[in-house]
Write an enzyme that holds these catalytic residues in place. Structure first.
Site, PDB file in Angstrom:
ATOM      1  N   THR A  14      91.855 -23.022  48.156  1.00  0.00           N
ATOM      2  CA  THR A  14      91.508 -21.770  47.511  1.00  0.00           C
ATOM      3  C   THR A  14      91.710 -20.582  48.109  1.00  0.00           C
ATOM      4  O   THR A  14      92.342 -19.769  47.669  1.00  0.00           O
ATOM      5  CB  THR A  14      89.589 -21.867  47.484  1.00  0.00           C
ATOM      6  OG1 THR A  14      89.397 -23.078  47.054  1.00  0.00           O
ATOM      7  CG2 THR A  14      88.938 -20.827  46.773  1.00  0.00           C
ATOM      8  N   GLU A 131      88.378 -12.770  60.890  1.00  0.00           N
ATOM      9  CA  GLU A 131      87.246 -12.115  60.046  1.00  0.00           C
ATOM     10  C   GLU A 131      86.853 -13.161  59.014  1.00  0.00           C
ATOM     11  O   GLU A 131      85.879 -12.976  58.466  1.00  0.00           O
ATOM     12  CB  GLU A 131      87.984 -10.899  59.695  1.00  0.00           C
ATOM     13  CG  GLU A 131      87.079  -9.763  58.883  1.00  0.00           C
ATOM     14  CD  GLU A 131      85.901  -9.636  59.818  1.00  0.00           C
ATOM     15  OE1 GLU A 131      85.093  -9.914  59.710  1.00  0.00           O
ATOM     16  OE2 GLU A 131      86.219  -8.363  60.346  1.00  0.00           O
ATOM     17  N   GLU A 192      82.251 -26.020  51.141  1.00  0.00           N
ATOM     18  CA  GLU A 192      83.346 -26.674  52.222  1.00  0.00           C
ATOM     19  C   GLU A 192      83.837 -28.065  51.585  1.00  0.00           C
ATOM     20  O   GLU A 192      83.104 -28.414  50.581  1.00  0.00           O
ATOM     21  CB  GLU A 192      82.735 -26.909  53.449  1.00  0.00           C
ATOM     22  CG  GLU A 192      82.435 -25.734  54.089  1.00  0.00           C
ATOM     23  CD  GLU A 192      83.384 -24.676  54.477  1.00  0.00           C
ATOM     24  OE1 GLU A 192      84.375 -25.219  55.118  1.00  0.00           O
ATOM     25  OE2 GLU A 192      83.336 -23.733  54.053  1.00  0.00           O
ATOM     26  N   LYS A 207      79.266 -20.111  62.258  1.00  0.00           N
ATOM     27  CA  LYS A 207      79.490 -18.544  62.080  1.00  0.00           C
ATOM     28  C   LYS A 207      78.455 -18.008  63.242  1.00  0.00           C
ATOM     29  O   LYS A 207      78.762 -17.148  63.715  1.00  0.00           O
ATOM     30  CB  LYS A 207      79.292 -18.140  60.819  1.00  0.00           C
ATOM     31  CG  LYS A 207      80.300 -18.717  59.887  1.00  0.00           C
ATOM     32  CD  LYS A 207      79.691 -18.465  58.467  1.00  0.00           C
ATOM     33  CE  LYS A 207      80.444 -19.254  57.290  1.00  0.00           C
ATOM     34  NZ  LYS A 207      80.108 -19.432  55.829  1.00  0.00           N
TER      35      LYS A 207
HETATM   36  N1  HSE Z   1      81.451 -22.887  52.508  1.00  0.00           N
HETATM   37  C1  HSE Z   1      81.358 -21.701  52.964  1.00  0.00           C
HETATM   38  C2  HSE Z   1      79.948 -20.839  52.299  1.00  0.00           C
HETATM   39  C3  HSE Z   1      82.376 -20.704  52.687  1.00  0.00           C
HETATM   40  O1  HSE Z   1      79.425 -21.392  51.414  1.00  0.00           O
HETATM   41  O2  HSE Z   1      79.620 -19.729  52.606  1.00  0.00           O
HETATM   42  C4  HSE Z   1      82.618 -19.841  53.895  1.00  0.00           C
HETATM   43  O3  HSE Z   1      82.639 -20.233  54.948  1.00  0.00           O
END
Ligand code: HSE
Length: 434
Positions: A14, A131, A192, A207
């Site tokens: 993607t 980022e 994911e 994150k």
């Molecule tokens: N799978 C992640 C989300 C995408 O849904 O936020 C970005 O890390």
């Protein structure tokens, strides 16, 4: 005009294809803004013949990403493969050792190996930009690495997973089942490869570990994040939250306490009219509290091809302009070891849902255990199951507590469970007055 910056992209899912689309549409804009051309020279992915809906014929194909990462053909290695180890790890290490700049969207890789990779990047005087790894299209890494560096940060929190926020939002708005909404999120390219990474809270925790490091100058420490996902949130909880004036969000929170840093990811009830409660769908938000700036909140799309590729492009343009900063603000050698706060010291109100057998004395026993832990109840509602009567069927008890210690709640629930009146697991959701 300086020489073009040559890049190689590994991973054509993607985000990889989203990045190629930006190049195709904005080639001239990019060159004008960067002050030099940025050219895709090479690409790599698992399957050369997959139909990706993009013309790759102009790029050199590498079936081995690690080989591409060290190739003299490129100046920047763009890693969009994902995963904390394996080919992503090997190729990024190879690129840094070969003196290539690296741009990655891989939060798992950095949450696990961030300190080591940052040291390697600094040793070779190259950028390690990520980022896109934190909250998709929101420019939070750059904001923290550059704009907010004059502050001492005391807290960072936010909605850090688009898939979970999308699911929780649609469960409330449309009353559709969890699996059905997850399927939509996968079709949209938000989730994911393994969606348990999203719904189990791990993606948000990756994150958060990076935001913690950026906030407190410590080495990223994913293993110290307390994690609960959204798997056990029921439509009943969503409806109860709404009736009580709250919304349920998967929250990531990191704050400095007297005993160390507290990092946690879990569902939380937030007041329905708070700014964070209004962040809906795939949108993410990140809020930072700095001593001089005060509270700053950034909101934007947290997942998907366009937003994530937009962040990758911003990182590439920085490199083209010659901007190279330490990946975690402080030089890697100066990052402090992470020190965890006392666990279960969280203090706040709690939502508790207990499915119980409907018998005389059950409510009294529950109230006694709460009192034993000195937990004060703000409200309590009992609902009989549909078609129930007072002596045979089950009932649901929903309680809201005044502020108390998490450990007291856990002790009370353990005692309640021991009595044997519960049907299934008790539900406990923290209430955050954000
Ligand atoms: N799978 C992640 C989300 C995408 O849904 O936020 C970005 O890390």
């Amino acid at each position: 005009m300086s020489k073009p910056l040559k890049i190689g992209i590994a991973g054509l899912g993607t985000v990889g294809i989203g990045l190629i689309n930006i190049f195709n549409r904005h080639d001239e804009i990019i060159e004008a803004k960067a002050g030099r051309a940025i050219q895709i020279k090479a690409v790599s992915a698992r399957d050369k013949n997959a139909n990706r809906g993009a013309d790759l014929s102009a790029y050199q194909w590498f079936s081995n990403a690690t080989e591409m990462a060290a190739s003299p053909e490129i100046d920047v290695y763009v890693e969009l493969i994902g995963g904390e180890d394996g080919i992503a790890y090997d190729s990024v290490v190879a690129a840094l050792k070969a003196g290539k700049h690296v741009v990655t969207a891989n939060k798992a890789l950095l949450a696990h190996h961030g300190s080591m990779l940052a040291a390697l990047a600094e040793q070779h005087n190259v950028a390690l930009n990520y980022e896109a790894a934190v909250a998709g299209g929101i420019p939070i890494v750059k904001t923290m690495r550059e704009s907010l560096t004059g502050n001492e940060v005391s807290r960072v929190y936010g909605i850090l997973n688009g898939t979970c926020n999308y699911i929780l939002t649609l469960m409330e708005q449309e009353g559709r089942p969890f699996d059905d909404i997850l399927k939509d999120a996968q079709d949209e390219g938000y989730a994911e490869a393994d969606p348990t990474t999203d719904i189990g809270g791990f993606d948000a925790a990756h994150k958060l570990a990076l935001l913690t490091s950026l906030s407190f100058g410590t080495q990223p420490s994913f293993k110290d994040v307390y994690i609960e996902g959204i798997e056990d949130i029921t439509s009943e909880d969503i409806a109860a939250a709404r009736d009580l004036g709250y919304r349920i969000k998967l929250l990531g929170m990191s704050q400095m306490t007297d005993s160390g840093i507290e990092q946690r990811v879990h569902p939380a009830m937030v007041p329905k009219h708070s700014t964070i409660a209004e962040v809906s769908g795939v949108t993410n938000c990140v809020a930072v509290k700095g001593d001089f700036v005060g509270d700053v909140m950034l909101t934007g799309p947290g997942a998907g091809a366009g937003p994530t590729a937009s962040s990758v492009m911003g990182d590439l343009i920085d490199i083209a302009r010659g901007l190279v900063v330490p990946p975690f603000i402080n030089p890697a050698k100066d990052l402090k070891p992470y020190k965890n706060a006392k666990t279960r010291a969280h203090q706040g109100g709690y939502y508790i849902r207990l499915d119980v057998v409907d018998q005389i004395g059950v409510l009294a026993a529950i109230a006694t255990h709460m009192a034993e832990q000195k937990i004060s109840l703000k409200s309590i509602v009992q609902k009989l199951e549909e078609g129930g009567n007072t002596d045979k069927e089950g009932a649901t008890i929903v309680m809201i507590t005044h502020a108390t210690l998490e450990q007291s709640i856990r002790d009370a629930l353990a005692a309640i469970q021991k009595d044997g009146h519960l049907v299934g697991k008790p539900q406990m959701i923290r209430i955050e007055q954000l």
